[in-house]
Structures are given as C-alpha cells and as structure tokens.
Design an enzyme around this catalytic site. Structure first.
Site, mmCIF file in Angstrom:
data_model
loop_
_atom_site.group_PDB
_atom_site.id
_atom_site.type_symbol
_atom_site.label_atom_id
_atom_site.label_comp_id
_atom_site.label_asym_id
_atom_site.label_seq_id
_atom_site.Cartn_x
_atom_site.Cartn_y
_atom_site.Cartn_z
ATOM 1 N N CYS A 156 0.468 3.229 3.536
ATOM 2 C CA CYS A 156 0.954 2.775 4.845
ATOM 3 C C CYS A 156 2.018 1.676 4.791
ATOM 4 C CB CYS A 156 -0.219 2.285 5.700
ATOM 5 S SG CYS A 156 -0.930 0.721 5.147
ATOM 6 N N CYS A 207 -7.934 -5.988 -9.824
ATOM 7 C CA CYS A 207 -7.585 -4.926 -10.766
ATOM 8 C C CYS A 207 -7.246 -3.690 -9.935
ATOM 9 C CB CYS A 207 -8.772 -4.681 -11.682
ATOM 10 S SG CYS A 207 -8.450 -3.533 -13.014
ATOM 11 N N CYS A 258 0.848 -1.192 0.000
ATOM 12 C CA CYS A 258 0.000 0.000 0.000
ATOM 13 C C CYS A 258 0.886 1.246 0.000
ATOM 14 C CB CYS A 258 -0.900 -0.019 1.233
ATOM 15 S SG CYS A 258 -1.899 1.475 1.427
ATOM 16 N N CYS A 286 -6.988 -1.439 1.559
ATOM 17 C CA CYS A 286 -5.896 -1.866 2.419
ATOM 18 C C CYS A 286 -6.490 -2.191 3.790
ATOM 19 C CB CYS A 286 -4.865 -0.755 2.544
ATOM 20 S SG CYS A 286 -3.582 -1.095 3.772
ATOM 21 N N CYS A 301 -4.953 0.507 6.567
ATOM 22 C CA CYS A 301 -5.303 1.932 6.644
ATOM 23 C C CYS A 301 -6.636 2.276 5.973
ATOM 24 C CB CYS A 301 -4.183 2.791 6.057
ATOM 25 S SG CYS A 301 -3.994 2.669 4.269
#
Length: 183
Positions: free
Chosen positions: A102, A172, A99, A149, A152
């Site tokens: 984070c 995707c 991510c 995510c 976060c």
C-alpha cells in the site's frame, strides 16, 4: 520415540524464520555514516502524504492481482522469504522503506543495521503509528511479535528484543514486503 519427537521440535524451533540471536554489540551500521545529510525531510514528506492516511481494504483476489506471487506469499499469507537471498538485506542506500502492498512509509535507512540474520533489520520504525505489532503463535511452542503494516494489515516480518541501542529492538523484515524509495 518421545525423545526423538522432542529433539525434532527443538531442532525445528532453532530454524524458525528470523530466529532470535544472542544480543551482541557487534552490529554494523549499513547506512547513515557520520556527517551524512539527515533524512528528516524525506521522512516528514512521506508521513505527510495525505494519500497514505486512509486504511486500505481489498479482497484477496484484488491483492493477488496487484502483488507478485512472492509478495502475496509474504504479505498476505504471512510467509517468509529465504535469508541472504533477498533484495534489501545488503542495501546500503539512503531512503525510506514502504509497504509493498500500500505504500505506507514504515522504516528509514537511518535505523537499518546488519543483524547477520540475512533479512533487512531495523532498530525502530519511522513512527510507531506506521506499524502494528501483533502476538504471533503460528509456530508451535513459540510466541513471537509479528509486524504488520498499520495501513493495510499486511505481514512485514517480526520484531525481537535483541537489537542494538538505542531501542534494543530488531525489526526483522522481508524484502518482498517492502519497496525502497531512495533519497
């Protein structure tokens, strides 16, 4: 007049971000050719990093300060970057995709494939606990599954049931939502 409105709605639906494609066996692996060294050690190390275990909570002002405008648009405002004009669609290097907000490790190049959509696509996350799947009704007349995510809550992309074996799924994702850590 109603027919024109219906026609326009159908046309708009066909152009949704990460639109579903017909399932095909023509997926092309972009990484991890036969005989490549396995990524398990890198995956285990990423998942065991204790700094990534806590939930991240920030104000929108803090996110704006940390992220680029494109990242903020995608990650925090649930936007979509243009297809084929992004950083990781054609990336064939081996490593981990985390991510961008984070650092949570979410996808491995071992599960990346060329879906032909113009966005980086994967058939599975590193571990189900690394991502969160949420019903998305933001586009009129369409129900999709958003990928966030798990650490976060940032928007990463969508998952569709038209991917290759072994899962049949296509995650995707937006390149702007990811940071790639080469192995």
């Amino acid at each position: 007049m109603k027919r024109i409105e219906i026609y326009l709605m159908v046309v708009l639906l066909s152009f949704t971000a990460c639109a579903q494609q017909e399932t095909t066996s023509e997926f092309t692996a972009t990484t991890a050719a036969a005989g490549d060294e396995p990524l398990e050690e890198a995956v285990v190390n990423a998942l065991n990093d204790e700094t990534l275990q806590d939930t991240v909570v920030k104000t929108e002002a803090e996110w704006r300060k940390q992220l680029t405008p494109e990242q903020y648009f995608v990650l925090r405002q649930e936007g979509t970057e243009p297809p084929f004009k992004n950083k990781y669609d054609s990336n064939k290097k081996r490593g981990i995709y985390a991510c961008a907000a984070c650092g949570n490790p979410m996808f491995s190049s071992k599960t990346k494939f060329d879906s032909g959509t113009g966005w980086p696509s994967f058939y599975a996350p590193i571990a189900k606990e690394q991502v969160k799947e949420v019903e998305d009704r933001s586009f009129p007349g369409e129900v999709r599954t958003e990928v966030e995510c798990a650490r976060c809550g940032s928007h990463i992309g969508h998952v569709f049931p038209d991917g290759p074996k072994p899962t049949g799924l296509r995650y995707c994702l937006n390149s702007a939502a990811l940071n790639f850590q080469e192995k």
